[in-house]
Write an enzyme that holds these catalytic residues in place. Structure first.
Site, PDB file in Angstrom:
ATOM      1  N   GLU A 253      -9.261   3.978   1.437  1.00 17.13           N
ATOM      2  CA  GLU A 253      -8.197   3.134   1.417  1.00 17.13           C
ATOM      3  C   GLU A 253      -8.158   2.403   0.199  1.00 17.13           C
ATOM      4  O   GLU A 253      -9.222   1.505  -0.213  1.00 17.13           O
ATOM      5  CB  GLU A 253      -7.691   2.483   2.535  1.00 17.13           C
ATOM      6  CG  GLU A 253      -7.504   2.985   3.761  1.00 17.13           C
ATOM      7  CD  GLU A 253      -6.015   3.948   3.726  1.00 17.13           C
ATOM      8  OE1 GLU A 253      -5.279   3.463   2.725  1.00 17.13           O
ATOM      9  OE2 GLU A 253      -5.807   4.882   4.388  1.00 17.13           O
ATOM     10  N   CYS A 287      -4.118  -5.357  -0.866  1.00 17.71           N
ATOM     11  CA  CYS A 287      -3.757  -3.688  -1.151  1.00 17.71           C
ATOM     12  C   CYS A 287      -2.368  -3.793  -1.370  1.00 17.71           C
ATOM     13  O   CYS A 287      -1.781  -2.775  -1.911  1.00 17.71           O
ATOM     14  CB  CYS A 287      -4.500  -2.800  -0.693  1.00 17.71           C
ATOM     15  SG  CYS A 287      -4.686  -2.736   1.006  1.00 17.71           S
TER      16      CYS A 287
END
Length: 486
Positions: A253, A287
């Site tokens: 990720e 993020c």
């Protein structure tokens, strides 16, 4: 009298172990870099080997336990984490910089994640399949992978380690976690909860140090059967190549360049409120943080004015203070990186509306504070519209239509999260069908995840696997197909 900072150790085989290097490095408070939060281990590959061997030795007995028995350990850890939430949240704020409110919410999220996955021990892990042989029983089940390596980032040093550890453990794996060095002490305090919950020695292990040293050792270790990583694209690509060479499972990720799209049918007050929250909370160091606001021309000016008003009212300060909306960035490296991105945006011709400077006054003079920054007249191909900044910087892009907005939104290498603000259902359907991201939001901010639902991105944001929810089972287990004859 000044209190001496504590020195912390690795957790290996159920014990706090001095690193074989016998070296430590200070962790400093980004709100006041003269304050040392503590000293974290600088470990060596030998420490990684010891931790992996410990996990390997603990695996047979751990995997033999029933799912409900493993879940009891997670519940104990959750209770201890909840009891220590205030201390852990304060450590998180002092070590990483986010506000105390956000740190406390993150810690309590970790509690809920543990409790959710504890219940996974009683859920189905297979299915009965009709057999072509009427006398046979044909079914599937799942088994653990073995020792798994978890490499976690500094921006969520409680929630992300837990949302990787909890599913790995409930499905019968043992873990070696390499936490981000910038927030190692926070991660160690989380691991103290696991140790004090009575996890068998070797089931959970933590090794602290530089990623180039121990991260590589973990990825290359022959007894590590999978790697789950959250962090930068550059490091993620290296991890993927090492995993492919060894033929082991990997999960990545990584970055995002997350847009909000604002149409002429939007509630502009709601859109402005959630765009600012998505871009500036945690000082933009998520993020899923909002990085681009793509706005149709009919409401562009009105929306920009609402953004300016909200951004200029933001109180920047030490995250421990109750009235601080936004704290410092996490480190000197992050501070320099964000300021360089802002400088590049100005050089490329974007118009600075507000921000563009470190905040320096007597109260904040020793911290890595950057003013919340808004750019106007941003073109889609500018670096500030293409590259992840990971700081409190928002770019405004004007478009003619929703169709153009979607093309601009998709024209980046990332595909993690996006949101649209509109009250028209036809626009919602067009957006859902055409946006190229893994996390699709409607009239909500781009940030935030639900731990019981799959999380992950498309394109360069992810390895296409998913974390959280029942999707975690796909990564942390292998399917076994069984035929049983009389």
């Amino acid at each position: 009298m000044k209190v001496k900072s504590k020195t912390y150790h690795n957790l290996i085989n159920g014990e706090w172990i001095i690193p074989t290097s016998n070296e430590f490095k200070e962790s400093v408070n980004p709100a006041d870099y003269k304050e040392i939060v503590g000293y974290a281990p600088l470990s060596s590959p030998r420490d990684v080997d010891n931790a992996v061997q410990s996990g390997k030795n603990a695996l047979p007995d751990w995997r033999k336990l029933s799912g409900s028995a493993r879940g009891e350990y997670l519940l104990k850890a959750a209770s201890i984490l909840e009891q220590r939430a205030d201390d852990i949240a304060e450590t998180l704020t002092r070590e990483m910089g986010k506000t105390l409110v956000e740190a406390k919410n993150e810690t309590l999220r970790g509690v809920n994640i543990l409790r959710y996955y504890a219940s996974e021990g009683m859920r189905s892990i297979g299915e009965v399949i009709p057999s072509t042989d009427e006398k046979a029983l044909f079914f599937t089940t799942r088994g653990p992978l073995g020792v798994v390596g978890l490499i976690t980032p500094w921006n969520f040093p409680v929630a992300i380690p837990i949302h990787k550890m909890a599913p790995a453990l409930i499905y019968g794996n043992t873990v070696v976690i390499k936490s981000a060095f910038e927030t190692t002490i926070t991660a160690i305090k989380v691991m103290e909860c696991f140790k004090d919950a009575g996890f068998p020695p070797g089931v959970v292990n933590l090794v602290s140090g530089r990623g180039s040293t121990i991260g590589n050792a973990l990825c290359e270790h022959s007894d590590v059967k999978a790697i789950s990583f959250t962090g930068s694209n550059e490091v993620g690509q290296l991890i993927a190549s090492k995993a492919v060479q060894r033929g082991v499972r990997f999960q990545l990720e990584m970055g995002g360049k997350n847009p909000v799209i604002v149409t002429q049918h939007a509630d502009l007050d709601l859109a402005a409120e959630l765009t600012v929250s998505g871009s500036m909370k945690s000082t933009g160091q998520k993020c899923t943080a909002t990085s681009r606001a793509i706005v149709v021309k009919e409401v562009y000016e009105a929306f920009r004015e609402k953004l300016i008003q909200k951004i200029e009212s933001i109180k920047v300060g030490n995250g421990l203070l109750a009235d601080s909306y936004m704290g410092p960035v996490s480190s000197r490296n992050q501070y320099d990186s964000v300021l360089n991105s802002i400088k590049k945006g100005i050089q490329e011709g974007a118009r600075l509306v507000t921000g563009d400077k470190p905040i320096k006054n007597e109260e904040l003079s020793n911290g890595y504070y950057i003013a919340p920054t808004l750019f106007d007249d941003v073109k889609p191909k500018m670096s500030i519209a293409q590259e992840e900044i990971f700081g409190p910087v928002l770019s405004l892009i004007k478009v003619e239509s929703l169709g153009e907005a979607l093309k601009v939104a998709n024209d980046v290498k990332y595909g993690l999260s996006a949101s649209i603000f509109t009250n028209h259902l036809d626009e919602v359907f067009q957006y859902m069908n055409e946006i190229e991201v893994g996390m699709i939001r409607i009239n909500g901010q781009t940030t935030g995840i639900d731990f019981h639902a799959p999380f992950g991105g498309l394109k360069a944001s992810s390895s296409q696997s998913r974390e959280l929810g029942r999707a975690a089972m796909e990564f942390f287990t292998s399917i076994k197909t069984i035929t049983m004859n009389p």
